[in-house]
Design a protein around this motif. Structure first.
Motif, PDB file in Angstrom:
ATOM      1  N   TYR A 108       0.849  -1.211   0.000  1.00 44.90           N
ATOM      2  CA  TYR A 108       0.000   0.000   0.000  1.00 44.90           C
ATOM      3  C   TYR A 108       0.878   1.253   0.000  1.00 44.90           C
ATOM      4  O   TYR A 108       0.637   2.192  -0.762  1.00 44.90           O
ATOM      5  CB  TYR A 108      -0.909  -0.023   1.226  1.00 44.90           C
ATOM      6  CG  TYR A 108      -1.771   1.216   1.376  1.00 44.90           C
ATOM      7  CD1 TYR A 108      -2.919   1.389   0.593  1.00 44.90           C
ATOM      8  CD2 TYR A 108      -1.436   2.208   2.290  1.00 44.90           C
ATOM      9  CE1 TYR A 108      -3.701   2.531   0.711  1.00 44.90           C
ATOM     10  CE2 TYR A 108      -2.206   3.349   2.413  1.00 44.90           C
ATOM     11  CZ  TYR A 108      -3.343   3.503   1.631  1.00 44.90           C
ATOM     12  OH  TYR A 108      -4.109   4.640   1.756  1.00 44.90           O
TER      13      TYR A 108
ATOM     14  N   CYS B  92       2.587   1.692  -3.380  1.00 43.23           N
ATOM     15  CA  CYS B  92       1.676   2.230  -4.398  1.00 43.23           C
ATOM     16  C   CYS B  92       1.478   3.732  -4.225  1.00 43.23           C
ATOM     17  O   CYS B  92       1.433   4.483  -5.213  1.00 43.23           O
ATOM     18  CB  CYS B  92       0.328   1.518  -4.344  1.00 43.23           C
ATOM     19  SG  CYS B  92       0.393  -0.201  -4.910  1.00 43.23           S
ATOM     20  N   ASN B  93       1.376   4.182  -2.976  1.00 45.33           N
ATOM     21  CA  ASN B  93       1.198   5.612  -2.715  1.00 45.33           C
ATOM     22  C   ASN B  93       2.420   6.415  -3.155  1.00 45.33           C
ATOM     23  O   ASN B  93       2.305   7.475  -3.789  1.00 45.33           O
ATOM     24  CB  ASN B  93       0.938   5.856  -1.228  1.00 45.33           C
ATOM     25  CG  ASN B  93      -0.499   5.574  -0.842  1.00 45.33           C
ATOM     26  OD1 ASN B  93      -1.371   5.493  -1.695  1.00 45.33           O
ATOM     27  ND2 ASN B  93      -0.751   5.429   0.453  1.00 45.33           N
TER      28      ASN B  93
END
Length: 294
Positions: A271, A274-275
């Motif tokens: 996560y 991806c950010n």
């Protein structure tokens, strides 16, 4: 990083990253009687390198004395003229070349990594700004390339003519790189390059300021200030960019999953990876892979 062009740069030539110069004339001349630079306004730029002797030239209201070993760029569309004969025996090399002119343009900071993101809108053209004058010693690579370019221009060989514009671009970049090295003759350039190599080699892991301090033998505060003054960006931002570039290569050239790539680059979680990737590129890793998978 980089900057917008200002008024003080108007008479300097911008070398855009997305286009080649177009050579229209190239030659090597000498005079036994003396020569006055013609009074004219050309629709091409001029690279003038004096091997022996000297030239006295005006560009609009600005006056230049070009001695042996000096190179001068004259910008297209401006008024150029001479009022003094150059000495007998003066020898010079010249290139007339066209570059498309446009409004705006962002000047790249020294050492800045130039890449368009896939979703960058509107696209801002980036450029290197060439110096007005620079001294180039005989026997250097740039000097020898002048002679090669003149032979390429005079040749009837198709391959030579095909590569002429690209070869001039390489010469112009050599000239630009010399100006960069001359700005940092106190050893700053060497230190910055050493840090860049160090961070590139560790782009598969989180940024570690302590590790860099130990490697360089200087405090992080000092190193970061030196790096930013020279490159226009911070050490952390440079490392983040290098890490993203490594992620791009893995996304485009391997079948590793997003989670596996996140693990390989030691991100805290897929996560978080991806950010960070989306913040750097403007698109998600999955979208980048879809558009760029080899």
């Amino acid at each position: 990083m980089g900057k917008r062009m200002g008024k003080m740069d108007e008479n300097r030539i911008r070398l855009f990253t997305d286009m080649l110069p177009s050579v229209s004339l190239c030659g090597y001349l000498s005079t036994d009687t003396g020569f006055v630079h013609p009074d004219r306004v050309l629709d091409v730029n001029v690279l003038l390198y004096v091997e022996e002797g000297s030239f006295h030239i005006f560009e609009e209201e600005e006056e230049f004395t070009v001695e042996a070993g000096d190179l001068l760029f004259l910008k297209q569309g401006l008024h150029h003229f001479g009022d003094v004969k150059c000495p007998k025996g003066t020898k010079w090399f010249f290139v007339h070349f066209h570059l498309e002119e446009g409004d705006g343009g962002r000047e790249l900071a020294p050492y800045e990594r130039f890449l368009y993101t896939e979703t960058e809108e509107p696209r801002v053209r980036a450029c290197h700004v060439l110096p007005k004058t620079i001294h180039i010693e005989r026997g250097t690579r740039i000097f020898s390339r002048f002679m090669t370019l003149e032979r390429m221009f005079s040749s009837r060989d198709y391959s030579a003519n095909l590569n002429l514009n690209a070869y001039l671009y390489e010469i112009l970049m050599d000239i630009y790189e010399q100006t960069i090295s001359e700005r940092h003759i106190d050893g700053k350039s060497e230190k910055v390059q050493k840090m860049m190599t160090f961070l590139d080699e560790r782009s598969d892991r989180p940024f570690d300021s302590g590790e860099l301090e130990e490697f360089m033998g200087l405090t992080f505060k000092h190193l970061n200030l030196l790096f930013k003054q020279t490159t226009g960006t911070t050490l952390w931002k440079y490392h983040s960019s290098a890490r993203t570039e490594r992620a791009k290569r893995l996304l485009a050239a391997t079948t590793l999953s997003i989670g596996e790539i996140s693990d390989a680059l030691h991100f805290e979680s897929p996560y978080y990876f991806c950010n960070v990737f989306k913040k750097q590129t403007g698109i998600a890793p999955s979208q980048y892979r879809k558009e760029n998978l080899i």
